[in-house]
Design a protein around this motif. Sequence first.
Motif, PDB file in Angstrom:
ATOM      1  N   ALA B 208       0.817  -1.218   0.000  1.00 20.23           N
ATOM      2  CA  ALA B 208       0.000   0.000   0.000  1.00 20.23           C
ATOM      3  C   ALA B 208       0.851   1.268   0.000  1.00 20.23           C
ATOM      4  N   MET B 209       0.175   2.376  -0.311  1.00 23.22           N
ATOM      5  CA  MET B 209       0.765   3.712  -0.183  1.00 23.22           C
ATOM      6  C   MET B 209       1.392   3.813   1.206  1.00 23.22           C
ATOM      7  N   THR B 210       2.620   4.306   1.284  1.00 20.45           N
ATOM      8  CA  THR B 210       3.349   4.238   2.547  1.00 20.45           C
ATOM      9  C   THR B 210       3.038   5.394   3.492  1.00 20.45           C
ATOM     10  N   ASN B 211       2.809   6.583   2.932  1.00 22.58           N
ATOM     11  CA  ASN B 211       2.611   7.757   3.781  1.00 22.58           C
ATOM     12  C   ASN B 211       1.173   8.240   3.644  1.00 22.58           C
ATOM     13  N   SER B 212       0.926   9.503   3.740  1.00 20.19           N
ATOM     14  CA  SER B 212      -0.475   9.933   3.704  1.00 20.19           C
ATOM     15  C   SER B 212      -0.610  11.251   2.956  1.00 20.19           C
ATOM     16  N   TRP B 213      -1.864  11.588   2.664  1.00 26.56           N
ATOM     17  CA  TRP B 213      -2.124  12.871   1.988  1.00 26.56           C
ATOM     18  C   TRP B 213      -1.568  14.016   2.817  1.00 26.56           C
ATOM     19  N   ASN B 214      -1.876  13.991   4.116  1.00 28.79           N
ATOM     20  CA  ASN B 214      -1.428  15.090   4.978  1.00 28.79           C
ATOM     21  C   ASN B 214       0.094  15.162   5.028  1.00 28.79           C
ATOM     22  N   ASP B 215       0.738  13.994   4.946  1.00 33.93           N
ATOM     23  CA  ASP B 215       2.193  13.959   5.083  1.00 33.93           C
ATOM     24  C   ASP B 215       2.916  14.591   3.893  1.00 33.93           C
ATOM     25  N   LEU B 216       2.227  14.774   2.791  1.00 29.25           N
ATOM     26  CA  LEU B 216       2.880  15.403   1.635  1.00 29.25           C
ATOM     27  C   LEU B 216       3.457  16.763   2.022  1.00 29.25           C
ATOM     28  N   LYS B 217       2.809  17.403   2.996  1.00 26.86           N
ATOM     29  CA  LYS B 217       3.260  18.754   3.375  1.00 26.86           C
ATOM     30  C   LYS B 217       4.660  18.736   3.977  1.00 26.86           C
ATOM     31  N   ASN B 218       5.107  17.572   4.451  1.00 27.85           N
ATOM     32  CA  ASN B 218       6.415  17.484   5.109  1.00 27.85           C
ATOM     33  C   ASN B 218       7.573  17.284   4.127  1.00 27.85           C
ATOM     34  N   ALA B 219       7.257  17.095   2.853  1.00 28.41           N
ATOM     35  CA  ALA B 219       8.311  16.825   1.879  1.00 28.41           C
ATOM     36  C   ALA B 219       9.001  18.119   1.457  1.00 28.41           C
ATOM     37  N   LYS B 220      10.268  17.969   1.098  1.00 29.35           N
ATOM     38  CA  LYS B 220      10.995  19.123   0.565  1.00 29.35           C
ATOM     39  C   LYS B 220      11.144  19.013  -0.948  1.00 29.35           C
ATOM     40  N   VAL B 221      11.013  17.783  -1.437  1.00 24.24           N
ATOM     41  CA  VAL B 221      11.003  17.602  -2.889  1.00 24.24           C
ATOM     42  C   VAL B 221      10.004  16.496  -3.196  1.00 24.24           C
ATOM     43  N   ILE B 222       9.179  16.762  -4.207  1.00 24.41           N
ATOM     44  CA  ILE B 222       8.092  15.844  -4.540  1.00 24.41           C
ATOM     45  C   ILE B 222       8.230  15.456  -6.007  1.00 24.41           C
ATOM     46  N   LEU B 223       8.412  14.168  -6.240  1.00 27.89           N
ATOM     47  CA  LEU B 223       8.508  13.680  -7.615  1.00 27.89           C
ATOM     48  C   LEU B 223       7.168  13.061  -7.999  1.00 27.89           C
ATOM     49  N   ILE B 224       6.482  13.705  -8.927  1.00 29.85           N
ATOM     50  CA  ILE B 224       5.211  13.186  -9.424  1.00 29.85           C
ATOM     51  C   ILE B 224       5.481  12.616 -10.812  1.00 29.85           C
ATOM     52  N   GLU B 225       5.379  11.325 -10.930  1.00 29.28           N
ATOM     53  CA  GLU B 225       5.657  10.699 -12.226  1.00 29.28           C
ATOM     54  C   GLU B 225       4.531   9.727 -12.555  1.00 29.28           C
TER      55      GLU B 225
END
Lengths: 268, 1001
Positions: B208-225
Amino acid sequence: MGEIAMLHDVSKCTACRGCMVACKQWKNLPADKEVFIGAYQSHRDLGPYTLNLIRMREDYSGSDMKWVFSKFQCMHCGDPACARACPEYALRKEINGPVSHDDDKCVGCGYCVTNCTFSVPHIDEARKKSTKCDLCADRIEKGMVPSCAQTCTSDAILFGTRHEMAALAEKRLAVLKEKYPNACLYGVDKNDGIGGSSMMYIFTDKPSVFGFPDNPEVSKSLPFWKDYAQPGGKILMGAAAIAVGGALVANSVIGGKSSHKKGDGDHE
Amino acid sequence: MKVNRRSFLKSAAGAGVGLSFGGLGFNLREAKAAAREFKLEGSREYTSICTFCACGCGMICHVKEGKLINLEGDPDHIVNEGGLCSKGASMSVIPNSGERVKTPLYRAPGSDSWQEITWEEAIERTAAALKKARDEHWTAAETENGKTYQVNRCDAASIVGGAQVHNEECYLMAKMARTLGLVYVEHQARLCHSSTVPALSGSFGRGAMTNSWNDLKNAKVILIEGSNAAENHPMSMKWIMRAKEAGACVIHVDPRFTRTSKIADIHAQIRPGTDIAFLGSVINYVLENNLYDKDFVLNHTNALLLINKDFSFSEGLFSGYDELDKKYDSSSWSYRLDGFGKPLKAASLDDPACVFSKLKAHFSRYDIKTASGITGIPEEKIRLIAETYAKNGPGTVMYALGMTQHTVGVQNIRCFGVLQLLLGYMGKPGTGINALRGEPNVQGSTDFALLFNYFPGYLSSPTHKQQTLAEWTKSYGTFRAKFFINLLKAWYGDKASASNDYLYGLLPKMNANTNYSIYRIFETASEGKMKFLYIMGQNPMVTSPNLNLVHKGLCGLETLVVADPFMTETASFWEKPGTDPKTVNTEVIFLPAASFLEKEGTLINSSRMVQWRYAGIDPVGAAKSDLEIIDLIFTKIRDMYRNEPSENAESILAAFWDYPKQDMAEAVLKEINGYDLKTGKLLTGIAAQKDDGTTSAGNWLYSGIFMNGENLCKRRNNRTDPSGLGLYPEYAWTWPGNMRILYNRASCDATGKPYDEANKLVWWDAAAGKWAGYDVPDVPAAADGPDTPNGQRPFRMSGEGLGRLFLAKYQDMEPSGAPRDTSYVTADGPMPEFYEPVESPADNALHPSVQINPCLKYPRMPSMQLIGDRREFPYVLCTSSITEHWCGGVYTRNVPWLNELVKETFIEIPVKLASKLGIKGGDSVNVRSARGEIQVKAMVTERIQTLIINGQEVTVVWMPYNWGFKGLSTAASTNLLTIDAGDPNTWIQETKACLVNVAKA
């Protein structure tokens, strides 16, 4: 708390168009029968049943794609041409910001349509009434935020006191300037040509890129009319001014009554 | 500064004006008028959860006089904070729509119309047809190499659907299907994210997805592919914007410039189907430039483990390849083991026999120049992305069907596994691999195994070779066997005991060599072998690839049953334009299903958060919930067999099936949670499950959803977030055991100290002698510290307990010699390798002799599965969905507000190609593939540019697939064009890359 305002940060808008649907949902407005025009743009313009429109524009420079989205609706101008032009006192700038529209008084004459700086109002031909966004006055009265702002998925549409929104806008602008040198605020400055507005924007480029006049102005000939027409206005005019105002009514009629946009009667 | 809408509301309330804005002096004429007729006056509220993508957004619904009068985002919901995209915001239409089907319908063979029937007749007909298929096509046993195996199955009846319905409905459907002996049990997950599960569980232990929607805010770099998140998971944007406000960089790699690219800081246009070449070059860049997280790699991955000396890779093939069978013997993809069967470890990463060296050698071929030639992404952009992503952690990945729907789907996602493990971007806030699930309960329908190869809780379906539970355990380990026993206790109750092998013997056994995927349902149906198909909440006549084959399959059935709130293209396939109903002999039963707003139960979002939906209004007309429908069908069949004893009825008669009509969903959820059978109390968690038959649990992963009688998925505490990281531990409930971020043990070093003290999740509390944290620690046992073997299993659900850079064949043995757990091995190699799509405009630049996935078996049905040649079909077609319409369009195309936004199927064509073909925006064009031809409108755009692939120009076009011939908005179905060649691990189809030709109509 004072004045309220809505702020659209176009850099955050993803054109999910939740705001367009939420507006229609709250106001029970029917869908328009629009045809595919070869782009994502859903409607060419606002209409009596579409009071809020996301405009989408592709701008390709030969190396870089810019796809710009902006929310288009009543600006709730600080100095609204529509209210000045309205002979029935149906439109009024409220001290808290919104430009209200009294359906009972409106006769659908279309002076507001002709004179609006942004071509926002549209006549609903079926009801013979002018239509435009009212900033969800009914929701605000109940402590709810306007439908569009509530539903925004990306925090692009914000709503609060004008003071808060203006401060936020300034802060965002400072950040965005680094990436977008032409970034600017719109409607925040009360000394602009429309007296500031309660619908404010943070643009990542010149306003015209988003379909807004770079230097919006209220027609020079209108102020007297407003001052005459608004009983709550700051200056109560004497008889001479009333005469000038009368002349302006004629002006407006000549200027545009015949060019009223037809309300889109063909809807679902 | 965060001025959100909620705080605005709160400040209003705090100012002592309650819910009135009198304090603002907003005493307008309008407002006065509004007060007279305020829309919500006199209404009552209930909450629901959105029914589109798996963001799991909360909704508030207002009901007046039994009618839904308003629906909007729930401001108190932790994911959407009041927001809803265009689809979600439009849902008040659903219970009020004149398009809803209000009574059961019957279409007789050869008929050209529906007739209304009663529910009694509909259930009777359904049960009778299902029983007939079972009785006439029952396989009690089959023989292989002279040996006879008991298999108890029916290959002529099938079930499709589940991602749109509740967990309880999925569970009951799985229970019914399996106790009836069905093996063709499938749903949309096969077509959307089936490749995710083996890729992620192979890499980390869970699918399954490892983290959460809310946790996206904690990233410093986000790779959307391979994801158009802004359009297909709109609420993710709320959290991406928060990350961006905190300075995060967003990278978008996609074949087009989309609404997601619009908010990205870096966008790279990639040729569809070449993600492994791109990610391989990023992995290589990280390895070559020592950008990996050495401490993480050494302690939390299998980098140091020594690989079997027989392992090799050459010219596109790994060791063990059997060309005739197109299959690998994976025995050389294993570790060197010590005397206890544990892997041997190298002294350093330089050891040429260790995983790390194998990985380095393997990816060394993926230099940036080569990758640029294959993908079309300029070299400098690949370098910029690799640098940016590796150096600005924490970094997270978001992907969706752009990665999954390929004949290399599993290996595409495996690249993320390798990359994230190398960079140490796992188990920490703002990291992980976010598999963006696309249907409201597709995580649940996967958890509850409406997929042929699993039973609930990812327990592998028994095959003919696993005749007993002991044989099954030999393959999958004692760890999972315990959960299987609990499942059998939930299914068969008192009748299951250790002495009768918990009635494991009654379960259907798949043939181990057979593919029972949804594609095969339609293929076997088109050959007349499949007689019965039941579909709930799925519309394969729009969403499946190669629709001509789907249609042929539906025509070949004896009985089709469809349960849906609206009429679908699938149910009315016999009136598809161009079809003569008289020639279609399939009987069709349509069961009007309650919509999501009209029934209660749970669903689980992409972040594994289980939430409760309330039934605030009655079902429209005579519609019933799927739960009630399934219950009616099962009890009807059981009655039929009770009256007419038969040798294939044993499992049906043995099943525990006795659910109350009132609060049925909660009763089923309790069965799923499980009981201590001695005390009758609900189990408190996974750890409470026993392997001796004294406990039961319908799905071990969901144990603990009840605590002290409280249904935890109803919790709505959005205030408690002590970490400030957006965990909200008291909001609803997540599996396993309310854990919010999977593998969070890996956020600490070997000693149990958080790598990032300021953003810590869990830690070893030496004083207390246990793992502690803001999140539930992901460790085998809370008291087993870093100095114990259990304290060094950051990826405890894999056999090795480590993150797996290399998917070695490995079985973790107990001291007793019994297998404890088995690590997953992919069919097509232990490390990702680039292969071209089946239909491709280019030759494989890495190994011309191995053009496509060497394990791919296609066509399966040559007459219906033609492969297009690049000379006849020069353009690459990529397909996907859009914000305003969803999946098969059954809901969204019946909503006028969405139809005015996007009206019909269209094709995005680059300006350059359009000018060559004389096509203008809005023109009609014909699009043709080897499988079909359709006419759609053109959208001419610069958002797709012509690519240069190994020196040749390649043009990509794109189409949404959400339309069909029913509903308020009708248009051509894109899936008439797409190819159904499938990944050898999960058979997921290659809808992201096929070849077409385009011409002005």
